[in-house]
Scaffold this active site. Structure first.
Site, PDB file in Angstrom:
ATOM      1  N   GLU A   1       0.856  -1.182   0.000  1.00 37.36           N
ATOM      2  CA  GLU A   1       0.000   0.000   0.000  1.00 37.36           C
ATOM      3  C   GLU A   1       0.898   1.239   0.000  1.00 37.36           C
ATOM      4  O   GLU A   1       1.879   1.259   0.750  1.00 37.36           O
ATOM      5  CB  GLU A   1      -0.904   0.038   1.243  1.00 37.36           C
ATOM      6  CG  GLU A   1      -1.906   1.166   1.156  1.00 37.36           C
ATOM      7  CD  GLU A   1      -2.919   1.174   2.309  1.00 37.36           C
ATOM      8  OE1 GLU A   1      -2.806   0.325   3.218  1.00 37.36           O
ATOM      9  OE2 GLU A   1      -3.782   2.045   2.289  1.00 37.36           O
TER      10      GLU A   1
ATOM     11  N   GLY B   1       3.195   2.705  10.792  1.00 37.96           N
ATOM     12  CA  GLY B   1       2.959   1.953  12.027  1.00 37.96           C
ATOM     13  C   GLY B   1       2.774   0.469  11.790  1.00 37.96           C
ATOM     14  O   GLY B   1       3.372  -0.363  12.471  1.00 37.96           O
ATOM     15  N   ALA B   2       1.923   0.128  10.824  1.00 38.42           N
ATOM     16  CA  ALA B   2       1.616  -1.277  10.566  1.00 38.42           C
ATOM     17  C   ALA B   2       0.840  -1.371   9.266  1.00 38.42           C
ATOM     18  O   ALA B   2       0.414  -0.352   8.721  1.00 38.42           O
ATOM     19  CB  ALA B   2       0.775  -1.850  11.701  1.00 38.42           C
ATOM     20  N   MET B   3       0.645  -2.603   8.803  1.00 40.23           N
ATOM     21  CA  MET B   3      -0.064  -2.790   7.533  1.00 40.23           C
ATOM     22  C   MET B   3      -0.954  -4.019   7.617  1.00 40.23           C
ATOM     23  O   MET B   3      -0.531  -5.089   8.039  1.00 40.23           O
ATOM     24  CB  MET B   3       0.976  -2.920   6.401  1.00 40.23           C
ATOM     25  CG  MET B   3       0.394  -3.166   5.048  1.00 40.23           C
ATOM     26  SD  MET B   3      -0.643  -1.760   4.493  1.00 40.23           S
ATOM     27  CE  MET B   3      -1.844  -2.639   3.520  1.00 40.23           C
ATOM     28  N   GLU B   4      -2.203  -3.837   7.142  1.00 42.81           N
ATOM     29  CA  GLU B   4      -3.257  -4.826   7.358  1.00 42.81           C
ATOM     30  C   GLU B   4      -3.324  -5.928   6.308  1.00 42.81           C
ATOM     31  O   GLU B   4      -4.408  -6.487   6.079  1.00 42.81           O
ATOM     32  CB  GLU B   4      -4.595  -4.089   7.401  1.00 42.81           C
ATOM     33  CG  GLU B   4      -5.080  -3.509   6.048  1.00 42.81           C
ATOM     34  CD  GLU B   4      -4.745  -2.032   5.848  1.00 42.81           C
ATOM     35  OE1 GLU B   4      -3.770  -1.546   6.459  1.00 42.81           O
ATOM     36  OE2 GLU B   4      -5.434  -1.376   5.059  1.00 42.81           O
ATOM     37  N   ASN B   5      -2.209  -6.289   5.646  1.00 44.11           N
ATOM     38  CA  ASN B   5      -2.238  -7.318   4.602  1.00 44.11           C
ATOM     39  C   ASN B   5      -3.101  -8.504   5.036  1.00 44.11           C
ATOM     40  O   ASN B   5      -3.019  -8.949   6.183  1.00 44.11           O
ATOM     41  CB  ASN B   5      -0.827  -7.838   4.338  1.00 44.11           C
ATOM     42  CG  ASN B   5       0.173  -6.720   4.227  1.00 44.11           C
ATOM     43  OD1 ASN B   5       0.067  -5.885   3.357  1.00 44.11           O
ATOM     44  ND2 ASN B   5       1.125  -6.677   5.153  1.00 44.11           N
TER      45      ASN B   5
ATOM     46  N   HIS C   1      -6.574  -1.708  15.327  1.00 48.58           N
ATOM     47  CA  HIS C   1      -6.795  -1.028  14.042  1.00 48.58           C
ATOM     48  C   HIS C   1      -6.567  -1.993  12.865  1.00 48.58           C
ATOM     49  O   HIS C   1      -7.430  -2.120  11.988  1.00 48.58           O
ATOM     50  CB  HIS C   1      -5.854   0.178  13.944  1.00 48.58           C
ATOM     51  CG  HIS C   1      -6.007   0.967  12.688  1.00 48.58           C
ATOM     52  ND1 HIS C   1      -6.776   2.103  12.612  1.00 48.58           N
ATOM     53  CD2 HIS C   1      -5.497   0.787  11.445  1.00 48.58           C
ATOM     54  CE1 HIS C   1      -6.734   2.585  11.387  1.00 48.58           C
ATOM     55  NE2 HIS C   1      -5.955   1.798  10.651  1.00 48.58           N
ATOM     56  N   GLU C   2      -5.427  -2.660  12.868  1.00 50.31           N
ATOM     57  CA  GLU C   2      -5.118  -3.544  11.724  1.00 50.31           C
ATOM     58  C   GLU C   2      -6.092  -4.712  11.678  1.00 50.31           C
ATOM     59  O   GLU C   2      -6.518  -5.142  10.610  1.00 50.31           O
ATOM     60  CB  GLU C   2      -3.676  -4.050  11.777  1.00 50.31           C
ATOM     61  CG  GLU C   2      -2.612  -2.957  11.867  1.00 50.31           C
ATOM     62  CD  GLU C   2      -2.776  -1.814  10.885  1.00 50.31           C
ATOM     63  OE1 GLU C   2      -3.212  -2.052   9.753  1.00 50.31           O
ATOM     64  OE2 GLU C   2      -2.465  -0.658  11.257  1.00 50.31           O
TER      65      GLU C   2
ATOM     66  N   HIS D   1      -9.392  -3.704  10.194  1.00 46.96           N
ATOM     67  CA  HIS D   1      -9.336  -3.539   8.732  1.00 46.96           C
ATOM     68  C   HIS D   1      -9.770  -4.815   8.008  1.00 46.96           C
ATOM     69  O   HIS D   1     -10.127  -4.764   6.835  1.00 46.96           O
ATOM     70  CB  HIS D   1      -7.896  -3.241   8.293  1.00 46.96           C
ATOM     71  CG  HIS D   1      -7.588  -1.772   8.141  1.00 46.96           C
ATOM     72  ND1 HIS D   1      -8.436  -0.883   7.538  1.00 46.96           N
ATOM     73  CD2 HIS D   1      -6.494  -1.052   8.488  1.00 46.96           C
ATOM     74  CE1 HIS D   1      -7.879   0.326   7.521  1.00 46.96           C
ATOM     75  NE2 HIS D   1      -6.706   0.254   8.102  1.00 46.96           N
TER      76      HIS D   1
HETATM   77  N1  HT7 Z   1      -3.220   0.984   5.711  1.00 43.25           N
HETATM   78  C1  HT7 Z   1      -1.883   1.114   6.183  1.00 43.25           C
HETATM   79  C2  HT7 Z   1      -1.196   2.209   5.476  1.00 43.25           C
HETATM   80  C3  HT7 Z   1       0.274   2.007   5.345  1.00 43.25           C
HETATM   81  C4  HT7 Z   1       1.053   2.636   4.423  1.00 43.25           C
HETATM   82  C5  HT7 Z   1       0.741   3.557   3.463  1.00 43.25           C
HETATM   83  C6  HT7 Z   1       1.789   4.059   2.678  1.00 43.25           C
HETATM   84  C7  HT7 Z   1       3.060   3.620   2.877  1.00 43.25           C
HETATM   85  C8  HT7 Z   1       3.364   2.728   3.850  1.00 43.25           C
HETATM   86  C9  HT7 Z   1       2.353   2.230   4.628  1.00 43.25           C
HETATM   87  N2  HT7 Z   1       2.376   1.363   5.630  1.00 43.25           N
HETATM   88  C10 HT7 Z   1       1.080   1.219   6.057  1.00 43.25           C
HETATM   89  C11 HT7 Z   1      -1.794   1.340   7.647  1.00 43.25           C
HETATM   90  C12 HT7 Z   1      -3.081   1.511   8.321  1.00 43.25           C
HETATM   91  O1  HT7 Z   1      -3.703   2.541   8.244  1.00 43.25           O
HETATM   92  O2  HT7 Z   1      -3.542   0.583   8.937  1.00 43.25           O
HETATM   93 ZN    ZN Z   2      -5.575   1.857   8.693  1.00 44.94          ZN
END
Ligand code: HT7
Ligand code: ZN
Length: 854
Positions: A119, A259-263, A295-296, A299
């Protein structure tokens, strides 16, 4: 440089029905084979344009036939083919260099770990693809790597195969049963400590929960694991939403842009938001872990099962998911303090963004670089907009809207309008006027005037709303404002709701005393700036009597702002009123049951809170006034601070609401005690040495720094040595150094950048130093000789070549140059021009800088 516009949206002409990826992983030479089954959706379109960046194309096969370079067009952003068939397969081979990928977008390699971040538009750095959220595909992936170095090979969905190849490498194959856009794809390969558990869903299914963290850190993930279980239960109970895969994986990495990513099924986290222990993390860190884990996880429904049609709709998933995580946190701790924290973000960062050259609505209309729009406006103001819907519809109506939203759109990529429509249809309410919140940027100003008719015993409130123009939009219209209020000193003591829909409105109260006092905008029921003419005595009365904890705190905020404005206007010390000392004296001897709220009430607001209310911002006068206010409070209430400090001194270390509140209150007292020369030494040294939590130890250090305690440097040295081995704690130490209000900070920052644990490649390290310098050290950052601005400009230039996304975030404090005095304006403008003129500056930085200079 080109903008993309919401108005230009066109549905995709092709769909990718399945995506099978094979990764032969190697830090300097990874080969990716993507097998795509493609279908034409629009028979008039013959050109298939796949996006791709930073890729080496090795080969393309169309329906099994190898294409030659004459059969397609290739440039640094795309691969284009003319296609005659309605259904066809494409096999694309690309070569990547994950180790050289310091931008941390796409597939990268850091700390002996392969990791992806797709993302918003990072997938096109892995293979040529339709990299847009409305192309949903069924993904499978095979990861091949040396099992000694990378024993764990993880991707989305279910693990369907694992075998050793004849050359000694291991192949692990994953299949995700849910169609998804490519931004939710993830892979991780490395060696980790693992922590696992099981979760029984409401319907009785068992989900495997697995955490993967840096070796030796496993025990620090247990709070995150328990938070995940709480989040899963909470989402079932409050929203009726259950997890949908057999396994939920969380990987913590130290190199991460956000912070984190919801893969899907495989969240990747910044280690800062997973690894906590009482000894090494503060209560705030624990709070953040629980909230971001939530949060993640949330999602999975609001973002993954229903996703965004295009990136302009980002708030569809982010605003809604922030609202959900805020509600979760509220149920886990002090509801009032949670609301105060969320409101502080809006009033400082979000209002500042509205007043900046980067102003945009929660649904932006044009972007150059999407990564620049992961903003407090899209996230936090987006959550406020969802909260207003919740206030207007009530919990039952809101949940009915959510059910209809999922019923209509599960498995789809949709718009913010689709969301509001579901809320509207489920509640048979016309939300046409409310939708303006999605297209209008800026901060509405709501003014409240009172008049009392003694003969009729009638009180009238006249309300006016007006949104000043913003950098992106000159014309503004009235918005729908849900206004929660209470009338103090009357029989109608419960909270009520008034929905304001026009520029002006009035509210009358019959049969009330002249002393009746309206408390307006309880719980910050609309994201507006409130203007009123309340006296100090009236505000202090609200702070004492209001039943709504937020309103009590907010009344005091208004007092502080008024006092500060008077101090700035006078240009000399402003004596705080006796009423305040009495109020504080009372609180310190008899704290409220909510100790965390008591601590908030006893706080002099930070520089950023005050600064947001001025234009131009009188930097030095604000800082002087804050110092003076703190001094007055510490001296006048010296005995009371000490009394309260001693009452709260003993706390059990674990993260539990009561202990957290106690620590917050104790450390607030310490902050003021540290300003008194006579008790500095014993109290500070004792707390530092005897602390049983990082919260207390760090609070002692901060108080020592603020109080100018001569032993501060020795304590810092001790702390730095003691925590050499833990980079997350060292980040706190870096930050404290960088927030030193003394000019020596420049030499210190130079030394920090040479520290063997500092790395320009690691966003956590860079942020620890420079975020602290720009945001927590206003005196040095805004120096009149321009040294602070020059340091930030040099840093942005250096970082832009490494990681443009992080560089663009760091540049933000330079943008609002027009909000300062003329001397600072010219320094800031020169800094921005230096960036704009630089050859090869990234789109990320250029978009922001050019807007600021426009
Ligand atoms: N949805 C995620 C967004 C995010 C992101 C965007 C751009 C570059 C790096 C990134 N890492 C995570 C995080 C969230 O809102 O949960
Ligand atoms: Zn988010």
């Amino acid at each position: 440089r080109p903008f993309k516009r919401l108005a230009d949206y066109l549905p995709p002409a092709f769909s990718i029905e399945s995506t099978d990826l094979t990764f032969e992983l190697d830090p300097v030479n990874t080969v990716v084979t993507a097998e795509l089954q493609i279908r034409r959706l629009d028979s008039k379109v013959v050109e298939l344009c796949l996006q791709g960046q930073q890729l080496e194309l090795l080969s393309v096969q169309y329906k099994g036939h190898l294409l030659s370079a004459d059969d397609y067009q290739l440039d640094d952003k795309s691969l284009r083919l003319t296609v005659q068939d309605d259904r066809f397969s494409l096999v694309i081979k690309t070569r990547l260099q994950p180790q050289a990928n310091t931008a941390l977008e796409g597939l990268y390699y850091a700390n002996n770990t392969f990791c992806t971040q797709c993302e918003a538009e990072g997938f096109q750095r892995i293979t040529y693809y339709l990299d847009r959220p409305d192309v949903l595909s069924l993904f499978s992936s095979s990861l091949i790597a040396d099992p000694q170095q990378y024993p764990f090979l993880l991707s989305n969905g279910n693990k369907v195969e694992q075998r050793e190849l004849t050359d000694g490498r291991r192949l692990v194959r994953w299949q995700d049963p849910f169609p998804k856009p490519c931004y939710l794809f993830a892979l991780v390969a490395g060696d980790f400590d693992t922590l696992s558990s099981e979760y029984q869903t409401a319907s009785g299914r068992t989900v495997q929960l697995e955490f993967y963290v840096e070796k030796g850190q496993g025990s620090k993930a247990s709070f995150a694991l328990e938070s995940l279980k709480r989040a899963m239960r909470w989402d079932e109970e409050r929203f009726g939403l259950e997890y949908d895969l057999e396994r939920y994986m969380v990987v913590a990495v130290d190199f991460f842009n956000m912070g984190a990513m919801e893969n899907k099924g495989l969240n990747v986290f910044n280690s800062k938001y997973v690894l906590v222990s009482e000894a090494s993390a503060t209560d705030k860190d624990f709070f953040n872990v629980e909230s971001i884990i939530g949060h993640e996880y949330f999602h999975n429904w609001t973002g993954n099962r229903v996703t965004c049609r295009d990136w302009f709709q980002l708030s569809l998933k982010e605003g809604l998911t922030v609202f959900r995580d805020q509600e979760f946190s509220r149920d886990m701790g002090s509801a009032t303090v949670n609301r105060i924290d969320a409101v502080q973000v809006i009033r400082t960062a979000q209002f500042a963004e509205d007043a900046s050259p980067m102003a945009h609505p929660i649904r932006p209309e044009q972007v150059m670089e999407m990564n620049n729009f992961y903003t407090v406006t899209v996230y936090d103001k987006g959550a406020e907009v969802i909260r207003m819907l919740h206030t207007l519809l009530g919990e039952a109506g809101f949940q009915a809207g959510m059910r209809l939203y999922f019923q209509r759109h599960d498995g789809q990529a949709v718009t913010c309008d689709d969301f509001v429509q579901a809320m509207q249809d489920a509640n048979q309410q016309d939300l046409t006027a409310f939708r303006r919140w999605y297209q209008q940027s800026g901060t509405p100003v709501l003014s409240v005037k009172r008049s009392y008719d003694a003969d009729r015993r009638q009180l009238t409130l006249t309300l006016q709303q007006k949104t000043p123009p913003t950098a992106d939009q000159a014309q503004k219209q009235p918005l729908v404002l849900p206004i929660r209020y209470q009338l103090l000193g009357s029989k109608r003591s419960s909270s009520e709701l008034f929905v304001m829909t026009s520029a002006q409105a009035s509210l009358t109260f019959d049969n009330v005393e002249a002393t009746a006092l309206p408390v307006v905008l309880e719980d910050f029921s609309a994201p507006v700036r409130l203007q009123h003419d309340y006296s100090d005595a009236e505000l202090l009365r609200i702070a004492t009597e209001a039943s709504n904890g937020f309103a009590r705190w907010d009344a005091l905020q208004s007092c502080w702002l008024g006092w500060l404005q008077q101090a700035v206007a006078k240009g000399e010390s402003y004596e705080l009123p006796e009423g305040l000392f009495d109020f504080y004296q009372q609180l310190l001897h008899q704290p409220l049951t909510d100790l965390a709220l008591t601590a908030e009430l006893l706080k002099v607001p930070d520089y950023a809170v005050f600064a947001e209310n001025f234009s131009p911002i009188p930097v030095d006068a604000i800082l002087d006034a804050i110092t003076d206010f703190r001094r007055q409070l510490s001296q006048r209430l010296a005995g009371a601070w000490l009394h309260c400090y001693q009452q709260q001194r003993q706390t059990t270390p674990d993260y539990h609401e009561t202990n957290v509140g106690q620590r917050a209150l104790k450390n607030r007292c310490l902050e003021f005690l540290a300003l008194l020369p006579e008790c500095n030494k014993t109290v500070l040294e004792q707390q530092y040495r005897n602390a049983n939590t990082m919260t207390d130890q760090l609070a002692a250090l901060k108080a020592a720094q603020q109080g100018g305690y001569p032993g501060f440097h020795t304590l810092m040295e001790d702390f730095g040595k003691a925590w050499q081995h833990d980079v997350l704690v060292l980040d706190k130490w870096f930050g404290l150094h960088a927030s030193n209000p003394d000019p020596a900070v420049f030499a210190q920052i130079e030394a920090l950048c040479q520290h063997d644990k500092f790395s320009w490649q690691n966003p956590n390290r860079v942020r620890a130093v420079f975020h602290a310098f720009t945001m927590l050290n206003p005196g040095q950052f805004h120096r009149l000789d321009g040294r602070g601005y020059a340091l930030l400009t040099d840093t942005v230039i250096q970082l832009d070549g490494i990681n443009p996304q992080v560089a663009a975030r760091l540049v933000t404090p330079l943008l609002s140059w027009k909000r300062f005095d003329t001397e600072r304006q010219s320094l800031l403008r020169a800094a921005l021009e230096r960036l704009a003129d630089r050859a090869g500056i990234s789109d990320d930085v250029f978009e922001k800088v050019s807007k600021a200079l426009a």
